[in-house]
Enzyme design. Sequence first.
Site, PDB file in Angstrom:
ATOM      1  N   HIS A  56      31.927  29.314  28.800  1.00 26.45           N
ATOM      2  CA  HIS A  56      31.338  30.434  29.252  1.00 26.45           C
ATOM      3  C   HIS A  56      32.200  30.682  30.474  1.00 26.45           C
ATOM      4  CE1 HIS A  56      28.256  33.187  30.424  1.00 26.45           C
ATOM      5  NE2 HIS A  56      27.317  32.530  30.447  1.00 26.45           N
TER       6      HIS A  56
ATOM      7  N   HIS B 111      30.029  36.614  33.139  1.00 21.27           N
ATOM      8  CA  HIS B 111      28.816  36.944  33.883  1.00 21.27           C
ATOM      9  C   HIS B 111      28.605  36.510  35.093  1.00 21.27           C
ATOM     10  CE1 HIS B 111      26.889  37.581  29.363  1.00 21.27           C
ATOM     11  NE2 HIS B 111      27.619  38.579  29.909  1.00 21.27           N
TER      12      HIS B 111
ATOM     13  N   TYR C 280      29.160  33.502  36.722  1.00 18.01           N
ATOM     14  CA  TYR C 280      29.043  32.201  36.680  1.00 18.01           C
ATOM     15  C   TYR C 280      30.299  31.238  37.167  1.00 18.01           C
ATOM     16  CZ  TYR C 280      24.482  33.225  34.754  1.00 18.01           C
ATOM     17  OH  TYR C 280      23.451  33.688  34.600  1.00 18.01           O
TER      18      TYR C 280
HETATM   19  C1  LIG Z   1      17.385  36.702  26.980  1.00 14.14           C
HETATM   20  C2  LIG Z   1      18.828  36.846  27.170  1.00 14.14           C
HETATM   21  C3  LIG Z   1      19.484  35.571  27.376  1.00 14.14           C
HETATM   22  C4  LIG Z   1      21.014  35.726  27.655  1.00 14.14           C
HETATM   23  N1  LIG Z   1      21.425  34.346  27.821  1.00 14.14           N
HETATM   24  C5  LIG Z   1      22.997  34.346  27.890  1.00 14.14           C
HETATM   25  C6  LIG Z   1      23.407  33.081  27.897  1.00 14.14           C
HETATM   26  O1  LIG Z   1      23.158  32.063  28.043  1.00 14.14           O
HETATM   27  N2  LIG Z   1      24.970  33.184  27.958  1.00 14.14           N
HETATM   28  C7  LIG Z   1      25.463  34.286  27.895  1.00 14.14           C
HETATM   29  O2  LIG Z   1      26.894  34.554  27.770  1.00 14.14           O
HETATM   30  N3  LIG Z   1      24.976  35.686  27.784  1.00 14.14           N
HETATM   31  C8  LIG Z   1      23.738  35.499  27.835  1.00 14.14           C
HETATM   32  N4  LIG Z   1      23.126  36.872  27.697  1.00 14.14           N
HETATM   33  C9  LIG Z   1      23.755  37.920  27.167  1.00 14.14           C
HETATM   34  C10 LIG Z   1      23.927  38.071  25.748  1.00 14.14           C
HETATM   35  O3  LIG Z   1      24.656  37.238  25.190  1.00 14.14           O
HETATM   36  C11 LIG Z   1      24.149  39.566  25.364  1.00 14.14           C
HETATM   37  O4  LIG Z   1      25.682  39.565  25.652  1.00 14.14           O
HETATM   38  C12 LIG Z   1      23.564  40.811  25.807  1.00 14.14           C
HETATM   39  O5  LIG Z   1      22.365  40.562  25.647  1.00 14.14           O
HETATM   40  C13 LIG Z   1      24.091  41.928  25.219  1.00 14.14           C
HETATM   41  O6  LIG Z   1      24.035  42.192  24.026  1.00 14.14           O
HETATM   42  P1  LIG Z   1      22.858  43.045  23.245  1.00 14.14           P
HETATM   43  O7  LIG Z   1      23.102  44.163  23.653  1.00 14.14           O
HETATM   44  O8  LIG Z   1      23.383  42.586  22.018  1.00 14.14           O
HETATM   45  O9  LIG Z   1      21.726  42.348  23.592  1.00 14.14           O
HETATM   46  C14 LIG Z   1      21.428  36.732  27.574  1.00 14.14           C
HETATM   47  C15 LIG Z   1      20.760  37.999  27.148  1.00 14.14           C
HETATM   48  C16 LIG Z   1      19.432  38.073  27.066  1.00 14.14           C
HETATM   49  C17 LIG Z   1      18.882  39.339  26.690  1.00 14.14           C
END
Ligand SMILES: Cc1cc2nc3c(=O)[nH]c(=O)nc-3n(C[C@H](O)[C@H](O)[C@H](O)COP(=O)(O)O)c2cc1C
Length: 359
Positions: free
Chosen positions: A177, A180, A182
């Site tokens: 990871h 974002h 981190y």
């Molecule tokens: C509930 C939730 C939890 C997420 N947790 C993570 C995570 O643990 N690691 C990560 O890299 N991104 C995380 N994300 C980002 C998602 O992997 C993804 O990039 C983001 O939702 C945008 O894609 P989408 O438009 O298809 O939802 C999270 C997003 C949501 C909504």
Amino acid sequence: MAPIPLLTPYKMGRFHLSHRIVLAPLTRQRSFGNVPQPHAILYYSQRASKGGLLIAEATGVSDTAQGYPNTPGIWTKEQVEAWRPIVDAVHKKGGIFFCQIWHVGRVSNYTFQPNGQAPISCTDKPIVSKVRANGVDVPRFSPPRRLATEEIPLIVNDFRIAAKNAIEAGFDGVEIHGAHGYLIDQFLKDQINDRTDQYGGSMENRCRFALEIVQAVVDEIGADRVGIRLSPYTAGDSDPDALGLYMVNSLNKFGISYCHMVEPSMAKEGEKVETPRSLLPMRKAFKGTFIAARGYNKEEGNKAVSSGYADLVAYGRLFLANPDLPQRFELDAPLNNYNSSTFYTPDLVVGYTDYPFLC
Ligand SMILES: Cc1cc2nc3c(=O)[nH]c(=O)nc-3n(C[C@H](O)[C@H](O)[C@H](O)COP(=O)(O)O)c2cc1C
């Protein structure tokens, strides 16, 4: 009828994928005491399909890696054992399962840290704005402690051990990871990283930590089991185009399985925003499998695959709310709406395993 691009097979190194719809990593905050729970068996197996790639939620590499309640870890034997039945269930359905290994760095506070110590980071600057790109609950952050140069190999080693543990738990590979805001991303970004040692300053220096982790993890489990997630366009860098390109060119030397990039629009919260930026230069430069994520629907995913913009497309919220997303795309079926108020609640069923299937 012409095949649906998202539903065409793809060979990702040693893995034979039957379609290109990837479960994006999704933190669900239902791993009490940082231990994955049995209810995750149902959650992940619901979303597994034969030849489908799933990426597990962000999973802490050590006891300093946490910044949110009830997120899983993979540094203790108990955690490894707890992951095993979850991974087995995904495999039983023919899925391919990568574990996203994670350290939050300064996106934390004293209450999540061992002995109430300060969170660690590349810097001692506290967070001024919220980092979480998707969050509902924005945690309060404590001022971090800047890692000493000689401590950095210890953190690299935590990632190595986490990768080893993930393989021991049965995962097919790990996703580092690096996105974002981190820890890894904190090192990468020139507006966060203010170090003066070999881990700060020039692009090469800021990327050193990430690339040392990649090297350690590749040495431990093999390049064909390693992916990385990056979000150069999330806040914090003055030249994200150059940063993204430098990283993918450097990653090429390791021959890792995939690079998973978050679309520039992730830089803004909420709905998709138009941006002149594109991942295309990085996609073109990267020699392995390229996964794009953020804001995709079926049409945009198909376009990304058919145009060669991405090999695979990761879906977050749509997959969260539609456990049978590949099937729905195949049948052009209507989708369930996601309920963001239950993304991070500890309920073991509601908003977790109760999204209905088509049939
Ligand atoms: C509930 C939730 C939890 C997420 N947790 C993570 C995570 O643990 N690691 C990560 O890299 N991104 C995380 N994300 C980002 C998602 O992997 C993804 O990039 C983001 O939702 C945008 O894609 P989408 O438009 O298809 O939802 C999270 C997003 C949501 C909504």
